[in-house]
Structure formats: structure tokens, C-alpha cells
Design a protein around this motif. Structure first.
Motif, mmCIF file in Angstrom:
data_model
loop_
_atom_site.group_PDB
_atom_site.id
_atom_site.type_symbol
_atom_site.label_atom_id
_atom_site.label_comp_id
_atom_site.label_asym_id
_atom_site.label_seq_id
_atom_site.Cartn_x
_atom_site.Cartn_y
_atom_site.Cartn_z
ATOM 1 N N GLU A 96 0.891 -1.164 0.000
ATOM 2 C CA GLU A 96 0.000 0.000 0.000
ATOM 3 C C GLU A 96 0.925 1.208 0.000
ATOM 4 O O GLU A 96 1.588 1.492 0.980
ATOM 5 N N ARG A 98 0.125 4.495 -0.979
ATOM 6 C CA ARG A 98 -0.498 5.821 -0.931
ATOM 7 C C ARG A 98 -0.538 6.316 0.516
ATOM 8 O O ARG A 98 -1.278 5.761 1.331
ATOM 9 N N ASP A 100 -1.878 8.772 2.162
ATOM 10 C CA ASP A 100 -3.169 9.139 2.760
ATOM 11 C C ASP A 100 -4.016 7.908 3.059
ATOM 12 O O ASP A 100 -4.721 7.861 4.074
ATOM 13 N N ILE A 101 -3.954 6.908 2.184
ATOM 14 C CA ILE A 101 -4.702 5.668 2.421
ATOM 15 C C ILE A 101 -4.145 4.943 3.632
ATOM 16 O O ILE A 101 -4.890 4.391 4.457
ATOM 17 N N GLU A 103 -2.670 6.262 6.222
ATOM 18 C CA GLU A 103 -3.102 6.977 7.430
ATOM 19 C C GLU A 103 -4.535 6.621 7.809
ATOM 20 O O GLU A 103 -4.866 6.501 8.988
ATOM 21 N N ASN A 104 -5.375 6.433 6.808
ATOM 22 C CA ASN A 104 -6.794 6.167 7.057
ATOM 23 C C ASN A 104 -7.106 4.697 7.299
ATOM 24 O O ASN A 104 -8.147 4.367 7.865
ATOM 25 N N HIS A 105 -6.215 3.811 6.848
ATOM 26 C CA HIS A 105 -6.415 2.364 7.030
ATOM 27 C C HIS A 105 -5.134 1.732 7.569
ATOM 28 O O HIS A 105 -4.495 0.912 6.897
ATOM 29 N N ALA A 109 -2.946 -1.637 6.031
ATOM 30 C CA ALA A 109 -1.680 -1.235 5.418
ATOM 31 C C ALA A 109 -0.502 -1.902 6.116
ATOM 32 O O ALA A 109 0.449 -2.349 5.465
ATOM 33 N N TYR A 159 2.994 5.742 6.401
ATOM 34 C CA TYR A 159 3.484 5.007 5.224
ATOM 35 C C TYR A 159 4.985 4.766 5.334
ATOM 36 O O TYR A 159 5.464 3.640 5.193
ATOM 37 N N THR A 288 -1.361 14.778 5.183
ATOM 38 C CA THR A 288 -0.395 13.814 5.688
ATOM 39 C C THR A 288 1.005 14.388 5.471
ATOM 40 O O THR A 288 1.342 14.787 4.357
#
Length: 335
Positions: A96, A98, A100-101, A103-105, A109, A159, A288
Motif C-alpha cells: 500500500e 499511498r 493518505d490511504i 493513514e486512514n487504514h 496497510a 506510510y 499527511t
């Protein structure tokens, strides 16, 4: 449902994967590419295939029909796949990527970027395979570039933290592994959103509307075909001089650009206007966090004679030509 490959027959049954070896003698160069459906994975797969390796690409949500389906979070499936194929090299592109993704999941991740990487490293070690783990320049905070392989990491976002932890678990679980850190990538995308570089192209093309572009963060856009070539060269050298290749390596394009400068270079490559692009020089607020300048020092690979660099305007033109809105009227200019 069955997946087919010239040397493997892979049957998918509820709860497990059955891999059956056909009556074929495997060639002496076998490579397994994870994340082969992604931007980098596709390029790595092609590089090995074009150089006469026997290569199997695996993916998850987009695997069929071109690549083999493999859930990297299924430890037993990964074990069976590796045991049956017996790869000499595994290039682990799946992640993963990305910020921002991530951070949100964070949980999903972390499972993919860390736990799946640790498990794959264990299976690579058991099979005696050379594992290349693709990492990121985001393991650094960007405050004191350029960064060597032995520079102290300090990721600013989750990330970067998951990629750094992925590095550590790979090197802990597989003595026969290498980490390859790379910056933002671009190449032959299936859709513009597939790369943080190519996603800018629509704003470049539609010049009837002004577009704000970040002119703060320093990036080094890197062509996936060049990274794929590095993976291939590392693998070839590993096969020839096993003890020489291990540990951490850096590869990067050498053209320093902000997103604003990337967008202007795209406009220049296609003879498009750029006056509608507006520089935003302030550090982004509320997003982020990203490192200001995570430039990678690539001298370690260069001293081994490994690496190639495609000029950005050449690589981006080759990558974005299919997405040019006015390409028919412009074909006489470029062809």
C-alpha cells in the motif's frame, strides 16, 4: 477455477490453493514478482521476461487473467506457491503505497507492508531465493539530503514507518535479501491516478482553468522501466556473485522537481501551455506530512555499474501519449 502458466497449473479451491507442477524442466532463471498488476510490478515482470527469465507475476484484486492470483496475507498459500515454483529471485513490489490511504487504514496497510513482507522473507529464506524488497525515500524526513543507505531513517508519516518496518523484518528474516529504496514513480499507467506524477496531466491539459501546484516539496520522479532494470541487474549480479549483493540500495532519477516543475515539464514535452499553472510555495497544512527533500544518494549502485536513467521529458512523453486529449491533431508534431 484454474489458473494456467506454461510450467504451473494452479487450482483455486475454497480456503486453499493447489499448485501442480507440469512435466517440464524449469529453466535456471526463475523470478516471482509480487504486485505484478501494479505500475512497478508490470515493468519488473516485463524486464525479466524480455531477458529470457522464466517469470511468474502474481496479484490480488486485478490478477486475472494475465497474472496468478495470490493473497499475500494467506501464509499457507504463499508457502505453497514459493515451494512449488522454487524461484531464484522474488521481487516484492506489492504494497500500500499511498500515504493518505495508509493513514486512514493503518491496520490493513501494516498487514500488507509489514506482516506479509516478513512472511515472504521467511519463505524466500527457506527456498534459498534472493528477495528484493521495494522500499521508499519516505523512510527519511527530508531535512538533510542527500541520504545514503546508512543514513539514519526518520519517517514523518505512517506510510514511511510501515515501509521502514518492512525493511527491518525482511532483512531479519532473510539473509539473502536486498532492500531497494526508490522515490516517486511514473511510467506506463493504466489510468492517470496510478501515479502521483501522471495524475497531474489532466490539470496540465485543461488550460482553460487555473491549477494550483505545490512548489515546496522536492521530488525526483523515477521511471519504472529504470527501476525494473536495476532489479534485473541486481538479480543477475546476485546469481554471479552471491556474497556481493545484499543489504540496502538506493535508486532514483536525478532531476529534482516540485509538482509545479513536473507539470511544466509535461506541458513542455507536449508543447502545451503552462501559464495556467500556479506555484504554491507554502508547506502544505493539514495534509499527511511529507518530507521536504528525501533525495537518495545512489553512488553505491553506480559503483557496481548498475542502473540507468531515462530523461524525464522522454519517459513522461512515452508514458502519457495515450492520454493526450488532442493526440490525433498532434500526431504530425511528434511522429
Amino acid at each position: 477455477m484454474e489458473g494456467r502458466h506454461p510450467d504451473l497449473r494452479i487450482r483455486f479451491r475454497p480456503g486453499y490453493v493447489e499448485v501442480v507442477q507440469a512435466d517440464v524442466v524449469f529453466p535456471n532463471r526463475r523470478a516471482l514478482i509480487t504486485g505484478a498488476t501494479g505500475l512497478l510490478g508490470r515493468a519488473v515482470y516485463r524486464e525479466f521476461k524480455d531477458n529470457n527469465w522464466h517469470v511468474v507475476g502474481c496479484g490480488y484484486s486485478r490478477a486475472r487473467p494475465r497474472f496468478e492470483y495470490l493473497n499475500l496475507l494467506d501464509t499457507s498459500a504463499v508457502k505453497e506457491f514459493v515451494c512449488e515454483f522454487k524461484p531464484h529471485v522474488i521481487v516484492h513490489c506489492a504494497a500500500e503505497r499511498r500515504p493518505d490511504i495508509v493513514e486512514n487504514h493503518p491496520d490493513s496497510a501494516t498487514r500488507l507492508n509489514v506482516e506479509a513482507s516478513a512472511n515472504l522473507a521467511k519463505e524466500a529464506a527457506a527456498a534459498g531465493a534472493f528477495l528484493i524488497y521495494i522500499s521508499s525515500d519516505y523512510v527519511f524526513d527530508g531535512s538533510n539530503p542527500p541520504y545514503r543507505e546508512d543514513s539514519v531513517p526518520n519517517p514523518l508519516n505512517l506510510y514511511g514507518k510501515t515501509k521502514l518496518e518492512g525493511e527491518r523484518v525482511v532483512l531479519q528474516n532473510c539473509d539473502n535479501a536486498a532492500v531497494l529504496r526508490v522515490p516517486v514513480l511514473y511510467g506506463d499507467v493504466e489510468k492517470l491516478e496510478e501515479s502521483a506524477v501522471t495524475i497531474l496531466f489532466d490539470k496540465v491539459q485543461f488550460s482553460n482553468k487555473s491549477a494550483n501546484m505545490d512548489h515546496w516539496q522536492q521530488r525526483f520522479p523515477t521511471y519504472v522501466k529504470d527501476v525494473a532494470n536495476v532489479c534485473f541487474q541486481l538479480s543477475e549480479k546476485k546469481m554471479q556473485e552471491s556474497s556481493l549483493i545484499k543489504g540496502i540500495y538506493h535508486w532514483s532519477g536525478n532531476e529534482q522537481m516540485t509538482k509545479y516543475e513536473i507539470a511544466c515539464a509535461m506541458a513542455d514535452a507536449f508543447n502545451l501551455p503552462s501559464s495556467h499553472l500556479r506555484q504554491i510555495t507554502d508547506e502544505p497544512v493539514g495534509a499527511t506530512p511529507r518530507p521536504w527533500n528525501p533525495q537518495l544518494d545512489c553512488s553505491k549502485l553506480e559503483e557496481l555499474g548498475i542502473g540507468q536513467r531515462t530523461p524525464f521529458r522522454v519517459g513522461i512523453r512515452d508514458s502519457l501519449w495515450p492520454f493526450l486529449v488532442e493526440k490525433k491533431s498532434r500526431q504530425t508534431v511528434f511522429h
